[in-house]
Design an enzyme around this catalytic site. Structure first.
Site, mmCIF file in Angstrom:
data_model
loop_
_atom_site.group_PDB
_atom_site.id
_atom_site.type_symbol
_atom_site.label_atom_id
_atom_site.label_comp_id
_atom_site.label_asym_id
_atom_site.label_seq_id
_atom_site.Cartn_x
_atom_site.Cartn_y
_atom_site.Cartn_z
ATOM 1 N N LYS A 201 -21.434 -4.734 4.026
ATOM 2 C CA LYS A 201 -20.548 -4.475 2.880
ATOM 3 C C LYS A 201 -20.491 -5.706 1.971
ATOM 4 C CE LYS A 201 -17.289 -2.536 5.769
ATOM 5 N NZ LYS A 201 -16.179 -1.664 6.258
ATOM 6 N N GLU B 112 0.837 -1.210 0.000
ATOM 7 C CA GLU B 112 0.000 0.000 0.000
ATOM 8 C C GLU B 112 0.872 1.260 0.000
ATOM 9 O OE1 GLU B 112 -3.515 0.026 2.475
ATOM 10 O OE2 GLU B 112 -2.992 2.031 3.197
ATOM 11 N N ASP C 80 -12.585 9.094 7.387
ATOM 12 C CA ASP C 80 -12.799 9.659 8.721
ATOM 13 C C ASP C 80 -13.128 11.141 8.638
ATOM 14 O OD1 ASP C 80 -12.370 7.391 10.313
ATOM 15 O OD2 ASP C 80 -10.215 7.537 9.945
ATOM 16 N N ALA D 118 -6.840 11.963 3.064
ATOM 17 C CA ALA D 118 -7.815 12.460 4.025
ATOM 18 C C ALA D 118 -7.884 13.984 3.968
ATOM 19 C CB ALA D 118 -7.439 12.004 5.430
ATOM 20 N N HIS E 163 -13.259 -1.165 15.591
ATOM 21 C CA HIS E 163 -13.115 0.173 15.013
ATOM 22 C C HIS E 163 -13.254 1.201 16.147
ATOM 23 C CE1 HIS E 163 -14.394 3.931 13.106
ATOM 24 N NE2 HIS E 163 -13.741 3.514 12.041
ATOM 25 N N HIS F 219 -8.042 3.126 -3.594
ATOM 26 C CA HIS F 219 -8.935 3.384 -2.462
ATOM 27 C C HIS F 219 -9.803 4.599 -2.810
ATOM 28 C CE1 HIS F 219 -5.950 1.602 0.741
ATOM 29 N NE2 HIS F 219 -5.755 1.054 -0.446
#
Ligand code: FAD
Length: 320
Positions: A174, A21, A116, A55, A158, A84
């Site tokens: 999901k 990643e 987020d 983000a 989470h 993503h």
């Protein structure tokens, strides 16, 4: 050439998949460095690499950076790309446009995420006007666009969930929306991962769940990583890192040795692949793959296969 379904095929294949990643770097120098690290990681022929969705920054900046880096990676015609995407700050129409752009750039699969709020995962969440509240909504839109879709899973709860049962309901939603696989937030031990898989199977969730691994390179990363994974790092790991504190090579060796042991344990626990968080660097990720003998399917099928577990490494920091 855009080969469809490579990510799903790798995760569902006979060998554990290997993936790395990256995040979209700032500026041309960062992008050139990323390409050099990608070239170095080609040694293990990863099945796919993924590019995170920023983000911060404006909505336009985030999507432009992601599309630009995705296009550059796909142009190398190496591993498949998983892009993503988060719903943060986006309307449904914007998300549909970005999905189209990422697909045109050559993305083979997408990771559907909520993202987020600016205050972090524990801050109150408010969907954008005309946007979505949960990752499951984005899965549906991606599936409608014909994409192969993965989602996030959490071995530790989470940070904003009441309990792991809430996480399981989100994961089931999901899967129902059409996700084909899940990748976990970083884990530093195999047991929390194995527990998550057991909970998921007991709840009737059949998705392959790939553990995410991050080799720690220094003791000062610990607080930030604990924030990400929502749990303290193993005390043995933290103590070993602190013993080497200030000696970068010693700290990195502890992180590499710990990751090697964890990867072996995860594969023994039946993980269908290993997803390595790289922080846009290649050295530690490559070191872990070399020591474990982790290779992408292309190398394994070509017979370049050091069997898992044969390679040795100088020291083990785990107490077994
Ligand atoms: P969701 O599945 O929507 O879950 C978020 C919260 O809402 C959870 O508490 C869940 O239990 C709850 N929930 C879900 N559905 C419902 C429902 N129907 N009713 C009530 N509650 C519900 N962030 C980025 O910004 N960019 C990235 O590129 C990125 N990549 C990541 C990659 C991986 C592998 C992982 C594990 C995380 C990544 N993240 C990324 C972080 C992720 O966006 C955050 O962890 C986020 O807080 C949760 O995202 P999610 O997709 O799991 O959301």
């Amino acid at each position: 050439m855009h080969l469809a379904h490579r990510v799903v095929a790798a995760i569902g294949g006979p060998h554990p998949s290997v993936s790395f990643e990256f995040y979209p770097p700032r500026g041309p120098q960062g992008e050139a460095a990323l390409m050099r690290h990608l070239d170095a990681l080609e040694e293990v022929a990863p099945d796919f690499v993924s590019v995170t969705y920023g983000a911060g920054g404006s909505v336009a900046d985030r999507s432009a950076a992601s599309v630009r880096v995705s296009r550059a990676i796909c142009a190398k015609a190496g591993p498949a790309l998983m892009a993503h995407l988060t719903v943060v700050g986006h309307t449904r129409e914007e998300l549909e446009t970005i999905i189209g752009e990422l697909t045109a750039a050559g993305a083979d699969a997408m990771l559907a995420l909520r993202g987020d709020p600016p205050g972090g995962p524990r801050a109150p969440w408010t969907p954008a006007p005309g946007g979505f509240g949960h990752a499951a909504d984005l899965v549906q839109v991606m599936r409608a666009a014909g994409c192969d879709v993965g989602v996030a899973a959490f071995a530790h709860k989470h940070p904003a969930s009441v309990d792991t049962a809430q996480d399981l309901r989100a994961l089931a939603a999901k899967e129902e929306a059409g996700a084909a696989f899940a990748i976990t937030q970083m884990v530093f031990d195999a047991q929390p991962y194995a527990d998550l898989v057991a909970r998921a199977r007991a709840a009737g969730i059949g998705l392959p769940i790939v553990p995410g691994i991050m080799p720690v390179s220094s003791a000062d990363q610990v607080p930030r990583l604990e924030g990400f994974c929502g749990a303290p790092l193993p005390a043995t790991l933290v103590a070993a890192l602190r013993r080497g504190e200030g000696d970068r090579a010693a700290e990195a060796e502890v992180g590499a040795a710990w990751a090697v042991d964890t990867v072996r344990d995860l594969l023994q626990a039946g993980a269908p692949g290993i997803h390595l968080y790289t922080l846009n660097r290649s050295r530690l990720a490559l070191e872990v793959c070399r020591r474990v003998g982790l290779r992408g399917a292309a190398l394994l099928e070509a017979g370049c296969d050091p069997p898992l577990g044969i390679t040795t490494h100088p020291q083990s920091v785990k107490v077994r």
